[in-house]
Design an enzyme around this catalytic site. Structure first.
Site, PDB file in Angstrom:
ATOM      1  N   GLU A 129       0.849  -1.194   0.000  1.00  0.00           N
ATOM      2  CA  GLU A 129       0.000   0.000   0.000  1.00  0.00           C
ATOM      3  C   GLU A 129       0.876   1.232   0.000  1.00  0.00           C
ATOM      4  O   GLU A 129       2.050   1.158   0.393  1.00  0.00           O
ATOM      5  CB  GLU A 129      -0.920   0.002   1.235  1.00  0.00           C
ATOM      6  CG  GLU A 129      -2.315  -0.481   0.904  1.00  0.00           C
ATOM      7  CD  GLU A 129      -3.265  -0.416   2.078  1.00  0.00           C
ATOM      8  OE1 GLU A 129      -2.892   0.098   3.148  1.00  0.00           O
ATOM      9  OE2 GLU A 129      -4.401  -0.887   1.912  1.00  0.00           O
TER      10      GLU A 129
ATOM     11  N   ARG B 252      -2.216  11.608  -0.433  1.00  0.00           N
ATOM     12  CA  ARG B 252      -3.656  11.664  -0.189  1.00  0.00           C
ATOM     13  C   ARG B 252      -4.152  13.042   0.261  1.00  0.00           C
ATOM     14  O   ARG B 252      -5.138  13.553  -0.261  1.00  0.00           O
ATOM     15  CB  ARG B 252      -3.956  10.644   0.905  1.00  0.00           C
ATOM     16  CG  ARG B 252      -5.382  10.257   1.041  1.00  0.00           C
ATOM     17  CD  ARG B 252      -5.548   9.281   2.192  1.00  0.00           C
ATOM     18  NE  ARG B 252      -5.894   7.963   1.703  1.00  0.00           N
ATOM     19  CZ  ARG B 252      -6.355   6.981   2.488  1.00  0.00           C
ATOM     20  NH1 ARG B 252      -6.475   7.172   3.779  1.00  0.00           N
ATOM     21  NH2 ARG B 252      -6.666   5.831   1.979  1.00  0.00           N
TER      22      ARG B 252
ATOM     23  N   HIS C  36     -12.610  10.454   7.022  1.00  0.00           N
ATOM     24  CA  HIS C  36     -12.354   9.021   6.907  1.00  0.00           C
ATOM     25  C   HIS C  36     -11.804   8.417   8.197  1.00  0.00           C
ATOM     26  O   HIS C  36     -12.191   7.329   8.581  1.00  0.00           O
ATOM     27  CB  HIS C  36     -11.353   8.831   5.762  1.00  0.00           C
ATOM     28  CG  HIS C  36     -11.128   7.415   5.360  1.00  0.00           C
ATOM     29  ND1 HIS C  36     -12.163   6.565   5.018  1.00  0.00           N
ATOM     30  CD2 HIS C  36      -9.977   6.688   5.205  1.00  0.00           C
ATOM     31  CE1 HIS C  36     -11.659   5.380   4.678  1.00  0.00           C
ATOM     32  NE2 HIS C  36     -10.351   5.428   4.803  1.00  0.00           N
TER      33      HIS C  36
ATOM     34  N   HIS D 192     -10.465  11.187   2.948  1.00  0.00           N
ATOM     35  CA  HIS D 192     -10.229  10.407   1.732  1.00  0.00           C
ATOM     36  C   HIS D 192     -10.560  11.320   0.552  1.00  0.00           C
ATOM     37  O   HIS D 192     -11.608  11.958   0.555  1.00  0.00           O
ATOM     38  CB  HIS D 192     -11.122   9.163   1.719  1.00  0.00           C
ATOM     39  CG  HIS D 192     -10.715   8.180   0.666  1.00  0.00           C
ATOM     40  ND1 HIS D 192     -10.957   8.379  -0.666  1.00  0.00           N
ATOM     41  CD2 HIS D 192     -10.056   7.000   0.754  1.00  0.00           C
ATOM     42  CE1 HIS D 192     -10.459   7.366  -1.352  1.00  0.00           C
ATOM     43  NE2 HIS D 192      -9.911   6.507  -0.515  1.00  0.00           N
TER      44      HIS D 192
ATOM     45  N   ARG E  55      -2.306   9.311   9.439  1.00  0.00           N
ATOM     46  CA  ARG E  55      -2.218   7.854   9.618  1.00  0.00           C
ATOM     47  C   ARG E  55      -1.640   7.174   8.386  1.00  0.00           C
ATOM     48  O   ARG E  55      -2.018   7.488   7.264  1.00  0.00           O
ATOM     49  CB  ARG E  55      -3.622   7.310   9.886  1.00  0.00           C
ATOM     50  CG  ARG E  55      -3.728   5.807   9.909  1.00  0.00           C
ATOM     51  CD  ARG E  55      -5.179   5.379   9.857  1.00  0.00           C
ATOM     52  NE  ARG E  55      -5.793   5.741   8.595  1.00  0.00           N
ATOM     53  CZ  ARG E  55      -6.519   4.902   7.851  1.00  0.00           C
ATOM     54  NH1 ARG E  55      -6.728   3.666   8.250  1.00  0.00           N
ATOM     55  NH2 ARG E  55      -7.063   5.299   6.719  1.00  0.00           N
TER      56      ARG E  55
HETATM   57  C1  LIG Z   1     -14.603   2.590   4.412  1.00  0.00           C
HETATM   58  C2  LIG Z   1     -13.454   2.387   5.366  1.00  0.00           C
HETATM   59  C3  LIG Z   1     -12.342   1.616   4.987  1.00  0.00           C
HETATM   60  C4  LIG Z   1     -11.275   1.437   5.872  1.00  0.00           C
HETATM   61  N1  LIG Z   1     -10.231   0.627   5.509  1.00  0.00           N
HETATM   62  C5  LIG Z   1      -9.235   0.351   6.419  1.00  0.00           C
HETATM   63  C6  LIG Z   1      -8.200  -0.595   6.134  1.00  0.00           C
HETATM   64  O1  LIG Z   1      -8.186  -1.217   5.069  1.00  0.00           O
HETATM   65  N2  LIG Z   1      -7.244  -0.805   7.082  1.00  0.00           N
HETATM   66  C7  LIG Z   1      -7.221  -0.160   8.285  1.00  0.00           C
HETATM   67  O2  LIG Z   1      -6.332  -0.399   9.109  1.00  0.00           O
HETATM   68  N3  LIG Z   1      -8.207   0.722   8.590  1.00  0.00           N
HETATM   69  C8  LIG Z   1      -9.210   0.978   7.697  1.00  0.00           C
HETATM   70  N4  LIG Z   1     -10.216   1.864   8.033  1.00  0.00           N
HETATM   71  C9  LIG Z   1     -10.229   2.428   9.393  1.00  0.00           C
HETATM   72  C10 LIG Z   1     -10.654   1.325  10.380  1.00  0.00           C
HETATM   73  O3  LIG Z   1     -11.711   0.584   9.809  1.00  0.00           O
HETATM   74  C11 LIG Z   1     -11.110   1.891  11.711  1.00  0.00           C
HETATM   75  O4  LIG Z   1     -10.210   2.816  12.201  1.00  0.00           O
HETATM   76  C12 LIG Z   1     -11.233   0.786  12.763  1.00  0.00           C
HETATM   77  O5  LIG Z   1     -12.008  -0.244  12.235  1.00  0.00           O
HETATM   78  C13 LIG Z   1     -11.841   1.282  14.044  1.00  0.00           C
HETATM   79  O6  LIG Z   1     -12.194   0.173  14.845  1.00  0.00           O
HETATM   80  P1  LIG Z   1     -12.951   0.442  16.219  1.00  0.00           P
HETATM   81  O7  LIG Z   1     -13.221  -0.900  16.820  1.00  0.00           O
HETATM   82  O8  LIG Z   1     -12.196   1.422  16.999  1.00  0.00           O
HETATM   83  O9  LIG Z   1     -14.314   1.167  15.775  1.00  0.00           O
HETATM   84  P2  LIG Z   1     -15.550   0.640  14.938  1.00  0.00           P
HETATM   85  O10 LIG Z   1     -15.217  -0.553  14.133  1.00  0.00           O
HETATM   86  O11 LIG Z   1     -16.119   1.798  14.204  1.00  0.00           O
HETATM   87  O12 LIG Z   1     -16.569   0.165  16.059  1.00  0.00           O
HETATM   88  C14 LIG Z   1     -17.179   1.082  16.945  1.00  0.00           C
HETATM   89  C15 LIG Z   1     -18.311   0.385  17.667  1.00  0.00           C
HETATM   90  O13 LIG Z   1     -18.821   1.222  18.697  1.00  0.00           O
HETATM   91  C16 LIG Z   1     -20.247   1.302  18.607  1.00  0.00           C
HETATM   92  N5  LIG Z   1     -20.629   2.586  19.223  1.00  0.00           N
HETATM   93  C17 LIG Z   1     -20.305   3.833  18.835  1.00  0.00           C
HETATM   94  N6  LIG Z   1     -20.782   4.742  19.719  1.00  0.00           N
HETATM   95  C18 LIG Z   1     -21.417   4.040  20.696  1.00  0.00           C
HETATM   96  C19 LIG Z   1     -22.108   4.402  21.883  1.00  0.00           C
HETATM   97  N7  LIG Z   1     -22.209   5.679  22.284  1.00  0.00           N
HETATM   98  N8  LIG Z   1     -22.670   3.412  22.627  1.00  0.00           N
HETATM   99  C20 LIG Z   1     -22.567   2.098  22.255  1.00  0.00           C
HETATM  100  N9  LIG Z   1     -21.895   1.707  21.145  1.00  0.00           N
HETATM  101  C21 LIG Z   1     -21.331   2.668  20.379  1.00  0.00           C
HETATM  102  C22 LIG Z   1     -20.529   1.146  17.124  1.00  0.00           C
HETATM  103  O14 LIG Z   1     -21.847   0.750  16.878  1.00  0.00           O
HETATM  104  C23 LIG Z   1     -19.506   0.058  16.785  1.00  0.00           C
HETATM  105  O15 LIG Z   1     -19.997  -1.193  17.178  1.00  0.00           O
HETATM  106  C24 LIG Z   1     -11.296   2.060   7.152  1.00  0.00           C
HETATM  107  C25 LIG Z   1     -12.397   2.834   7.525  1.00  0.00           C
HETATM  108  C26 LIG Z   1     -13.468   2.994   6.659  1.00  0.00           C
HETATM  109  C27 LIG Z   1     -14.640   3.803   7.104  1.00  0.00           C
END
Ligand SMILES: Cc1cc2nc3c(=O)[nH]c(=O)nc-3n(C[C@H](O)[C@H](O)[C@H](O)COP(=O)(O)OP(=O)(O)OC[C@H]3O[C@@H](n4cnc5c(N)ncnc54)[C@H](O)[C@@H]3O)c2cc1C
Length: 534
Positions: free
Chosen positions: A121, A286, A345, A240, A380
């Protein structure tokens, strides 16, 4: 599972994890067999950015690659403020966490010799992205972990409940206030706990144009800040450059690989505008492309990704996901340019945590995108966020495992919330529009001041706790962006376009500090107000 069958009478919990994305699920599994309650605003597998990740996870597992090289790449893109020890720690622990994910059933792609297949990447000096069936990493990881969590008897899952306040006493966490996600007027429920892990994801949905799910509205950050937790680097938001503008919210992505294949960026007049902005034109970094697209749209000339010549009839076969998104909106990208705009993003900032994932509040840990570990600095490196989520979720679980946590004797009192009700769609739309126009890709002091005043007012006058929490996070981002009078990483100020060596440090702030600045801006002439970072 319908909400009314949850046993919410067992209200005193050992450990409560908020968030059903990668960080939350992984932390719960790592803590097993210790009893854990996992709360998610959406049913598991939905409403989480993790499930949408297409690239994969960065891990220096290939022959010839090293943790040191991975850390060096992370530091190089981070705008001079990456915490180098944290970046090296992430890179070193990547292999062990990938092994954990394999054990939980994630089917990472393998090469002909059976070794993990690694992809390349942008800005990675080696092939080090582990993936699943090409671009299905997020979906496959979340499916495997959800199944593992559902099979683990020590994890109690509560779906479709939103954490809306953290309860504290003398700087220590005593519990959480929750509400049914489908009914903003429902009576709140209190869960008492002295160990809470916030894993609530990012803030993208605070912006009108975003790739993030609706649940990524910065609520976790707001409730921690309102409880007094330190917040780090909130001004650093990664955009993005090419989200597809076909009226969908969140906006689908036109992958950067399209530009790699020769697709160009043009305006309403058919002119390529990136050629004059950077020698690499559409293949510039980017954030530079994001700024080029933003400026063209702001000037009223529009921005389109044109793949007619580069791909034409091969489009559907080479980029089926993007093709399907366009076709669903009545647009044939083989024959028509695709309207695009930069989209919020990823949030580099968040709740400040140490190397164990501890926040400044006793009994509160934070992991994944809601936290700010210092690993990403001001920008990032691609595919480092999923890695950070698993590395810190494991560290948090280890830290909690070594803790004696005294069960609370009684339920803490509910926070008094004067009014509540469903969020007004117009108020939410206005807040998101203001974030995109005033706290977005290109910022300046005047518009940031206006945004700070507006968010402070919305926060004060919000009719419901949900809108107030959104305004709290928006305010923290806007105040820190106003205070940082330079450009660094993803934070670009048109009135301070250069990086200032004296400002090469992270922002550490609090809601109280943000309120103080907002008050100054509300009553004083703009030029008299002082930034919190000099
Ligand atoms: C389209 C896209 C593509 C991406 N591609 C990549 C990639 O290829 N590689 C990479 O490293 N990163 C990528 N990222 C970034 C990465 O996906 C995220 O940074 C990472 O998944 C965050 O994980 P998390 O568990 O912190 O949050 P999330 O996976 O967003 O989970 C958050 C959780 O908290 C819950 N929640 C939120 N607020 C509350 C609340 N107040 N009360 C109860 N529950 C709540 C939500 O419902 C969810 O279940 C991408 C992001 C996007 C949007």
């Amino acid at each position: 599972m319908p909400n009314n069958v949850y046993d919410l009478t067992r209200k005193t919990d050992d450990v409560v994890i908020v968030g059903g994305g990668l960080a939350g699920l992984f932390c719960a599994l790592k803590l097993a067999p210790r009893p854990v309650t996992l709360i998610s605003a959406a049913p598991l597998g939905e409403g989480a950015s993790s499930a949408w990740a297409q690239g994969g996870i960065a891990a220096a597992v290939a022959e010839g690659d090293s943790a040191e090289a991975h850390a060096a790449d992370t530091i190089a893109v981070g705008g001079g403020i990456v915490d180098e020890e944290i970046a090296l720690g992430l890179a070193r622990e990547a292999g062990a966490r990938i092994d954990d994910l394999l054990r939980y059933g994630v089917p990472f792609d393998r090469d002909l010799e059976g070794k993990l297949a690694v992809g390349r990447e942008a800005a990675h000096s080696a092939r080090r992205i582990v993936h699943v069936r090409g671009d299905m990493a997020g979906k496959a990881i979340i499916a495997a972990l959800t199944e593992a969590v559902r099979k683990t008897p020590s994890i109690r899952v509560i779906e479709a409940f939103v954490a809306e306040a953290l309860l504290t006493e003398d700087g220590a966490v005593t519990g959480l206030q929750l509400r049914n996600a489908k009914d903003a007027t429902a009576r709140p429920v209190i869960i008492a706990s002295r160990a809470v892990v916030l894993a609530t994801g990012g803030i993208g949905h605070l912006y009108a144009v975003t790739t993030n799910p609706q649940e990524a509205s910065g609520l976790g950050l707001a409730i921690a800040a309102r409880a007094g937790a330190m917040i780090a680097d909130p001004e650093f938001v990664q955009f993005h450059p090419t989200a597809i503008m076909v009226g969908r919210d969140p906006a689908p992505l036109a992958t950067e690989a399209l530009r790699g294949e020769g697709a160009t960026l043009i305006n309403n007049f058919g002119e390529r505008f990136m050629q004059k902005a950077h020698p690499l034109a559409e293949l510039a970094p980017r954030d530079i492309v994001a700024r080029g697209v933003f400026a063209e749209i702001a000037a009223g000339r529009g921005a389109f990704l044109d793949a007619r010549e580069a791909l034409g009839a091969r489009f559907a076969e080479k980029f089926p996901t993007v093709y399907a998104s366009c076709l669903a909106a009545g647009l044939d990208p083989a024959r028509q340019p695709i309207p695009v705009a930069p989209a919020a993003h990823y949030h580099m900032g968040g709740i400040a945590v140490d190397a164990r994932g501890r926040t400044s509040l006793q009994g509160l840990w934070a992991g994944g995108e809601v936290s700010s570990t210092g690993a990403h600095g001001a920008n990032r490196l691609a595919s480092n966020s999923l890695l950070e989520a698993v590395v810190f979720a494991a560290r948090i679980a280890e830290d909690i495992a070594g803790h004696e946590i005294e069960a609370p004797a009684s339920l803490p009192p509910m926070l008094v919330v004067p009014r509540n009700g469903p969020i007004s769609p117009l108020a939410e739309k206005n807040l998101r529009a203001l974030m995109s126009s005033h706290v977005g890709v290109i910022r300046d002091g005047d518009r940031l001041e206006e945004a700070v005043r507006s968010f402070a007012e919305i926060e004060r006058d919000a009719g419901g706790i949900a809108l107030r929490n959104m305004a709290t996070t928006a305010l923290l981002v806007a105040v820190s962006a106003w205070s940082r009078r330079e450009s660094r990483g993803a934070h670009y100020r048109s009135d301070y376009p250069a990086e200032k060596p004296l400002l090469a440090h992270r922002t550490m702030t609090s809601l109280a500090a943000a309120h103080e600045i907002a008050e100054t801006l509300e009553i004083r002439e703009p030029q008299n107000a002082q930034p919190m970072i000099a």
